[in-house]
Enzyme design. Sequence first.
Site, PDB file in Angstrom:
ATOM      1  N   LYS A 186     -32.742 -23.240 -21.021  1.00 50.08           N
ATOM      2  CA  LYS A 186     -31.970 -22.803 -22.048  1.00 50.08           C
ATOM      3  C   LYS A 186     -30.613 -22.733 -21.593  1.00 50.08           C
ATOM      4  CE  LYS A 186     -29.762 -19.515 -23.805  1.00 50.08           C
ATOM      5  NZ  LYS A 186     -28.321 -19.944 -24.533  1.00 50.08           N
ATOM      6  N   GLU A 260     -29.101 -15.167 -10.060  1.00 50.57           N
ATOM      7  CA  GLU A 260     -27.609 -15.778  -9.536  1.00 50.57           C
ATOM      8  C   GLU A 260     -26.832 -15.049 -10.321  1.00 50.57           C
ATOM      9  OE1 GLU A 260     -27.791 -17.017  -6.718  1.00 50.57           O
ATOM     10  OE2 GLU A 260     -29.614 -17.971  -6.320  1.00 50.57           O
ATOM     11  N   CYS A 294     -18.700 -18.819  -9.680  1.00 53.59           N
ATOM     12  CA  CYS A 294     -19.182 -17.379  -9.275  1.00 53.59           C
ATOM     13  C   CYS A 294     -18.592 -16.844  -8.039  1.00 53.59           C
ATOM     14  CB  CYS A 294     -20.831 -17.601  -9.343  1.00 53.59           C
ATOM     15  SG  CYS A 294     -21.515 -18.875  -8.255  1.00 53.59           S
ATOM     16  N   GLU A 394     -15.083  -8.780 -11.576  1.00 52.07           N
ATOM     17  CA  GLU A 394     -15.018 -10.250 -11.419  1.00 52.07           C
ATOM     18  C   GLU A 394     -14.294 -10.727 -12.728  1.00 52.07           C
ATOM     19  OE1 GLU A 394     -18.730 -12.310 -12.917  1.00 52.07           O
ATOM     20  OE2 GLU A 394     -18.237 -13.556 -11.198  1.00 52.07           O
TER      21      GLU A 394
HETATM   22  P1  NAD Z   1     -23.900 -14.749 -19.517  1.00 52.99           P
HETATM   23  O1  NAD Z   1     -24.466 -13.974 -18.686  1.00 52.99           O
HETATM   24  O2  NAD Z   1     -23.223 -14.252 -20.806  1.00 52.99           O
HETATM   25  O3  NAD Z   1     -24.799 -15.986 -20.063  1.00 52.99           O
HETATM   26  C1  NAD Z   1     -25.528 -16.929 -19.153  1.00 52.99           C
HETATM   27  C2  NAD Z   1     -26.770 -17.556 -20.055  1.00 52.99           C
HETATM   28  O4  NAD Z   1     -27.478 -16.303 -20.519  1.00 52.99           O
HETATM   29  C3  NAD Z   1     -26.455 -18.100 -21.382  1.00 52.99           C
HETATM   30  O5  NAD Z   1     -27.428 -19.350 -21.400  1.00 52.99           O
HETATM   31  C4  NAD Z   1     -26.337 -17.016 -22.293  1.00 52.99           C
HETATM   32  O6  NAD Z   1     -26.776 -17.661 -23.685  1.00 52.99           O
HETATM   33  C5  NAD Z   1     -27.820 -16.327 -21.761  1.00 52.99           C
HETATM   34  N1  NAD Z   1     -27.869 -14.933 -22.288  1.00 52.99           N
HETATM   35  C6  NAD Z   1     -26.917 -14.171 -22.905  1.00 52.99           C
HETATM   36  N2  NAD Z   1     -27.363 -12.731 -23.191  1.00 52.99           N
HETATM   37  C7  NAD Z   1     -28.730 -13.151 -22.580  1.00 52.99           C
HETATM   38  C8  NAD Z   1     -29.629 -12.040 -22.845  1.00 52.99           C
HETATM   39  N3  NAD Z   1     -29.570 -10.800 -23.230  1.00 52.99           N
HETATM   40  N4  NAD Z   1     -31.135 -12.538 -22.387  1.00 52.99           N
HETATM   41  C9  NAD Z   1     -31.354 -13.882 -21.829  1.00 52.99           C
HETATM   42  N5  NAD Z   1     -30.320 -14.629 -21.891  1.00 52.99           N
HETATM   43  C10 NAD Z   1     -29.004 -14.515 -22.344  1.00 52.99           C
HETATM   44  O7  NAD Z   1     -23.239 -15.335 -18.657  1.00 52.99           O
HETATM   45  P2  NAD Z   1     -21.946 -16.389 -18.782  1.00 52.99           P
HETATM   46  O8  NAD Z   1     -20.632 -15.719 -19.356  1.00 52.99           O
HETATM   47  O9  NAD Z   1     -22.493 -17.679 -19.428  1.00 52.99           O
HETATM   48  O10 NAD Z   1     -21.440 -17.047 -17.110  1.00 52.99           O
HETATM   49  C11 NAD Z   1     -20.677 -16.332 -16.547  1.00 52.99           C
HETATM   50  C12 NAD Z   1     -21.247 -15.510 -15.402  1.00 52.99           C
HETATM   51  O11 NAD Z   1     -22.359 -16.314 -14.612  1.00 52.99           O
HETATM   52  C13 NAD Z   1     -20.386 -15.103 -14.556  1.00 52.99           C
HETATM   53  O12 NAD Z   1     -20.633 -13.578 -14.196  1.00 52.99           O
HETATM   54  C14 NAD Z   1     -20.496 -15.746 -13.010  1.00 52.99           C
HETATM   55  O13 NAD Z   1     -20.328 -15.033 -11.775  1.00 52.99           O
HETATM   56  C15 NAD Z   1     -21.994 -15.973 -13.374  1.00 52.99           C
HETATM   57  N6  NAD Z   1     -22.518 -17.128 -12.284  1.00 52.99           N
HETATM   58  C16 NAD Z   1     -23.162 -16.798 -11.234  1.00 52.99           C
HETATM   59  C17 NAD Z   1     -23.509 -18.003 -10.478  1.00 52.99           C
HETATM   60  C18 NAD Z   1     -24.210 -17.672  -9.082  1.00 52.99           C
HETATM   61  O14 NAD Z   1     -24.881 -18.736  -8.357  1.00 52.99           O
HETATM   62  N7  NAD Z   1     -24.383 -16.613  -8.701  1.00 52.99           N
HETATM   63  C19 NAD Z   1     -23.311 -19.209 -10.707  1.00 52.99           C
HETATM   64  C20 NAD Z   1     -22.284 -19.391 -11.864  1.00 52.99           C
HETATM   65  C21 NAD Z   1     -21.969 -18.316 -12.762  1.00 52.99           C
END
Ligand code: NAD
Length: 494
Positions: A186, A260, A294, A394
Amino acid sequence: MSVSPLSSLTFPGTAAGLFVGGSWRPASDGGEFTTVDPANGRPLARVATASAADVDDAVAAAAEAFGPWAGVAAPGRARLLWRLADLIERDGDELARLETLDNGQPYGVARQVTVAGAAEHFRYFAGWVTKIEGSTAPLGNPEVFHYTRREPVGVCALITPWNFPLMIAAWKLAPALACGNTVVLKPAEQTPLTTLRLAGLVREAGFPGGVVNVVTGGPEVGRLLSRHPGVDKVSFTGSTEVGREILRASADDFRRVTLELGGKTPMIVARDADIDAAVAGCVQGALFNSGQVCAAYSRFYVDRARAAEFVDKVAAAAEGMRLGPGMDEATQMGPLVSEEHLGRVDGYVRAGVEQGATLVTGGGRAGGALEEGYFYHPTVFSGVTDDMTISRDEIFGPVIPVLTYDDPEEIVPRANDSRYGLAASVWTRDVATAHRMAAAIRAGAVFVNMPHTPDPAAPWGGFKASGLGREMGRYALDAYTETKGVFINLAEGA
Ligand code: NAD
């Protein structure tokens, strides 16, 4: 909605479907959303929004494919992973263009980091497929022979964020498939295109239908998938808040979870550091992908004796950064991913000013020819203190808060005073300082005298609120297998 496998894109107007059981289809209820080009805010493509029935179908297809796929001999699985890597490279220019249009990252980054990194990931895990071994243990009873088997977990839901869509899909997909799992991917609603294109390559490579499925849509689709009773494991990369929700929801049926999550990476600049190298590392570590990383270096602790020089040089480098659309060759920094995210970053910058930090440069949206896109000027703050929001939260944007320290002894506790623990960076010429700090810092990765650079062979993941479990390297095999012990009674007459 008639759907295309995204093999030949014409923008706007392309309609992208769901990939379920090896074929493309529109959403069962006709739902769709639009993905936009963050460099100009214009629509790129219409993409299906999976319904609950579509998520059910994708999970059912993955469940049906699981037994046969787990039973494919290891060399056969390895060959398919290798072939997929070759196809990613063959179509590298197109994948990079898609990533740049959808996410905004400069084309050079998309081609040399995202696409190259994704292909390398599949090759790295293709190598592991034939080396996923069990072990024997000398049990207390010598009449019992014991061995372990590493077995796939089952149907894995792989949920990815928008910042490195193709690469993070590869981080999950390659080890999941290598270990014999089937998956439902997804991608984030902001950036689904390269994941859909990857699904086309999965089919071309010859993976059996149902081994890889892709459902698109927003948080609700992620929620349906991550709570689905047919899903055995969720591997999620995204925000800490959503990670917490997924972990809670997993408790009812003990679904396996790898997370992650966010970070707030400290970069420590010692008195003896090579300042020009540290400045270059700061610019790369903080502004790469517009700070939407991240592990982005996002709080800078600089020895007070070197702080003024550091701030001046970082500010000059930030001001010299060329902003522009990722498809423009001269661009060094692209836009933020969305209007909403730009608003969030700007809110943090305003909070920095209100809380008394000194805005050295940047601090606003780019105008002129860039005003239609989501461009934000690289921003440097000095005079930042540990309690300010910009040194705690962040930001996920191009913001560099500089703090100072007087006593090297104070710096590790300050760096560790965070709910996050994904990465850290130390800049020093003294090897003892480097090793001492690397050991004392509570983070999943410490980079000494270099920018953050994940590698398929090295474990990746966080301490504390930065996540659970590890991706990459041999550690990813733990995330995608269950260990079974087999006890054989060797006693005569048994
Ligand atoms: P997000 O959590 O809003 O969304 C990530 C994914 O989860 C998307 O596909 C979204 O549609 C889905 N999603 C959203 N709400 C959900 C729910 N309630 N249940 C299941 N799925 C859901 O994050 P984002 O804004 O897309 O990404 C940014 C974040 O990702 C930052 O906090 C960043 O640090 C983190 N990140 C971490 C790593 C790592 O390796 N640790 C790498 C990249 C990004």
